[in-house]
Design an enzyme around this catalytic site. Structure first.
Site, PDB file in Angstrom:
ATOM      1  N   TYR A 108       0.847  -1.196   0.000  1.00 51.76           N
ATOM      2  CA  TYR A 108       0.000   0.000   0.000  1.00 51.76           C
ATOM      3  C   TYR A 108       0.890   1.256   0.000  1.00 51.76           C
ATOM      4  CZ  TYR A 108      -3.356   3.411   1.761  1.00 51.76           C
ATOM      5  OH  TYR A 108      -4.140   4.522   1.929  1.00 51.76           O
ATOM      6  N   LYS A 209     -11.797  -0.182   4.834  1.00 49.99           N
ATOM      7  CA  LYS A 209     -12.128  -0.864   3.584  1.00 49.99           C
ATOM      8  C   LYS A 209     -13.259  -1.878   3.837  1.00 49.99           C
ATOM      9  CE  LYS A 209      -8.747   1.761   2.513  1.00 49.99           C
ATOM     10  NZ  LYS A 209      -7.364   1.321   2.395  1.00 49.99           N
TER      11      LYS A 209
HETATM   12  C1  LIG Z   1      -6.130   1.718   2.960  1.00 46.52           C
HETATM   13  C2  LIG Z   1      -5.073   0.764   3.245  1.00 46.52           C
HETATM   14  C3  LIG Z   1      -4.177   0.950   4.304  1.00 46.52           C
HETATM   15  C4  LIG Z   1      -4.183   2.191   5.165  1.00 46.52           C
HETATM   16  O1  LIG Z   1      -5.348   2.294   5.909  1.00 46.52           O
HETATM   17  P1  LIG Z   1      -6.033   3.709   6.309  1.00 46.52           P
HETATM   18  O2  LIG Z   1      -7.230   3.269   7.079  1.00 46.52           O
HETATM   19  O3  LIG Z   1      -6.347   4.433   5.051  1.00 46.52           O
HETATM   20  O4  LIG Z   1      -5.035   4.436   7.149  1.00 46.52           O
HETATM   21  C5  LIG Z   1      -3.230  -0.019   4.531  1.00 46.52           C
HETATM   22  N1  LIG Z   1      -3.148  -1.125   3.754  1.00 46.52           N
HETATM   23  C6  LIG Z   1      -3.984  -1.336   2.727  1.00 46.52           C
HETATM   24  C7  LIG Z   1      -3.837  -2.565   1.899  1.00 46.52           C
HETATM   25  C8  LIG Z   1      -4.965  -0.404   2.430  1.00 46.52           C
HETATM   26  O5  LIG Z   1      -5.780  -0.605   1.391  1.00 46.52           O
END
Ligand SMILES: *Cc1c(COP(=O)(O)O)cnc(C)c1O
Length: 395
Positions: A108, A209
């Site tokens: 990410y 997510k």
């Molecule tokens: C979005 C995401 C993150 C970071 O998370 P946030 O809640 O945006 O801080 C880390 N890893 C993956 C795979 C992500 O999709």
């Protein structure tokens, strides 16, 4: 209410684990949002039987969510944070002077930025390795390695890493008992993949997510079966203080109730979209864990129970083709993030992965033609029609 939650299946856990209506006295079947920042004590430094004193250290709505999400992941402990990156940053604070991180080369964008621009300048060594090549992982491990960080499938190129094989190599090569193997499980969600069962020490999630699933909360999680590690994480959660709000915990707990239903539809919609893209002449290549052509298909069969809603493909053309294709979509919304009920499209090279240095993007294949889809819960025919129309517009 659910005392033997180990016997219960995923959906029942998501709905009942940690949700006993009688713990709120009123019998409320929906947990209250406990906004209090502080809690009455029965005597100086004597806490009530609930055990709360100050909301950063512990909060009833947060605890309710943490218990439930731990049960669905099959973890003993879950520790929640204000964002996925807050979870990651807090965890990286276990590092002591001179210790190293071995990190999957394709992660990410924000994880990459946090390591490279915040922790590396402060003296942490981060070794980027393609962990799909197990010999490279083995070669990168040394006595200074404290954390091994992988993501599978990776974002956005959807590379698949064998969690069990990595765990075996790490256990064999790193003799120190405090070495931590972390899997960022955001892309698969607990419904499709449970890294702790394959030897990971921590399963990390951006709750923002799939777990919350409604694109209205930013939150993160670290989950583990290791009591000592959990105690350390809870200490850091309180000491650093990047905790989620009770309102966000309420929403995430609510979202979790339908995770199993949502993932079923994400899985089936995304597979159909990926199969459609494979037949489209304007498409160079498609990466999706449910496709037989997927390079990690055998690993997916072993470690996953579903394929997720994430689909990556390379369109034939140039950056203008990509932009025109995206502009022609009407059901897919152009936006970052993923895992919500709505379908999203994005161009990682200028959006989510703009913070990854261009040289590294080139090595990873994050080109101008790479388009990432988060396939949502809409009716599949409408999604396929939308994609068909956008391909006609650029043809
Ligand atoms: C979005 C995401 C993150 C970071 O998370 P946030 O809640 O945006 O801080 C880390 N890893 C993956 C795979 C992500 O999709």
């Amino acid at each position: 209410m659910v005392k033997e939650s180990e016997k219960l299946k995923f959906g029942t856990r998501a709905i009942h684990a940690g949700q006993d209506p009688w713990k709120w006295r009123s019998g409320a079947v929906v947990p209250p949002i406990s906004l209090a920042s502080t809690f009455a004590q029965t005597g100086p430094a004597e806490l009530s039987e609930c055990g709360f004193d100050y909301s950063r250290s512990g909060n009833p709505t947060r605890e309710c969510f943490e218990e439930c999400v731990a049960a669905v992941e099959g973890a003993k402990h879950a520790v929640a944070f204000a964002s996925g990156l807050a979870a990651t940053a807090t965890l990286l604070h276990v590092l002591e002077k001179g210790e190293e991180v071995v990190c999957m080369d394709d992660v990410y964008g924000g994880t990459n930025r946090l390591m490279n621009r915040v922790f590396v300048p402060n003296g942490v060594t981060v070794n980027k390795v393609d962990c799909t090549q197990l010999d490279l992982l083995e070669a990168a491990l040394n006595e200074k390695t404290r954390i091994v960080w992988i993501e599978t499938p990776t974002n956005p190129t959807m590379k698949c890493v064998d969690i069990e094989a990595c765990a075996k190599i790490i256990k064999a090569k790193l003799k120190r008992p405090d070495a931590i193997f972390v899997v960022d499980n955001t892309f698969m969600s607990p419904y499709n993949q449970k890294p702790l069962q394959f030897g990971a020490d921590i399963s990390m999630h951006s709750v923002s997510k799939y777990i919350n699933g409604h694109s209205d909360v930013i939150m993160g999680l670290l989950m583990t079966n290791n009591d000592e590690l959990a105690a350390k994480l809870k200490f850091l959660q309180n000491a650093i203080g990047a905790v989620p709000s009770p309102f966000d915990c309420f929403l995430a707990n609510r979202g979790l109730k339908t995770l199993h239903l949502r993932m079923e539809r994400h899985n089936s919609n995304a597979l159909k979209v990926a199969q459609f893209l494979e037949k489209e002449s304007m498409v160079e290549k498609v990466m999706h864990p449910g496709l037989k052509s997927y390079p990690g298909y055998d690993i997916v069969q072993k470690q996953c129970t579903g394929n997720s809603g994430m689909v990556t493909f390379w369109i034939k053309g140039n950056v203008e083709t990509s932009k025109q294709f995206i502009a022609s979509l009407k059901v897919f919304t152009l936006a970052e993030s993923l895992g919500g009920y709505e379908s999203l499209v994005e161009l990682p090279c200028v959006m989510t992965h703009a913070s990854v240095p261009p040289e590294q993007r080139a090595v990873l294949g994050i080109s101008d033609q790479l388009i990432r889809l988060s396939v949502g819960l809409e009716d599949i025919d409408d999604l396929i029609d939308d994609l068909t129309n956008a391909f006609s517009a650029v043809a």
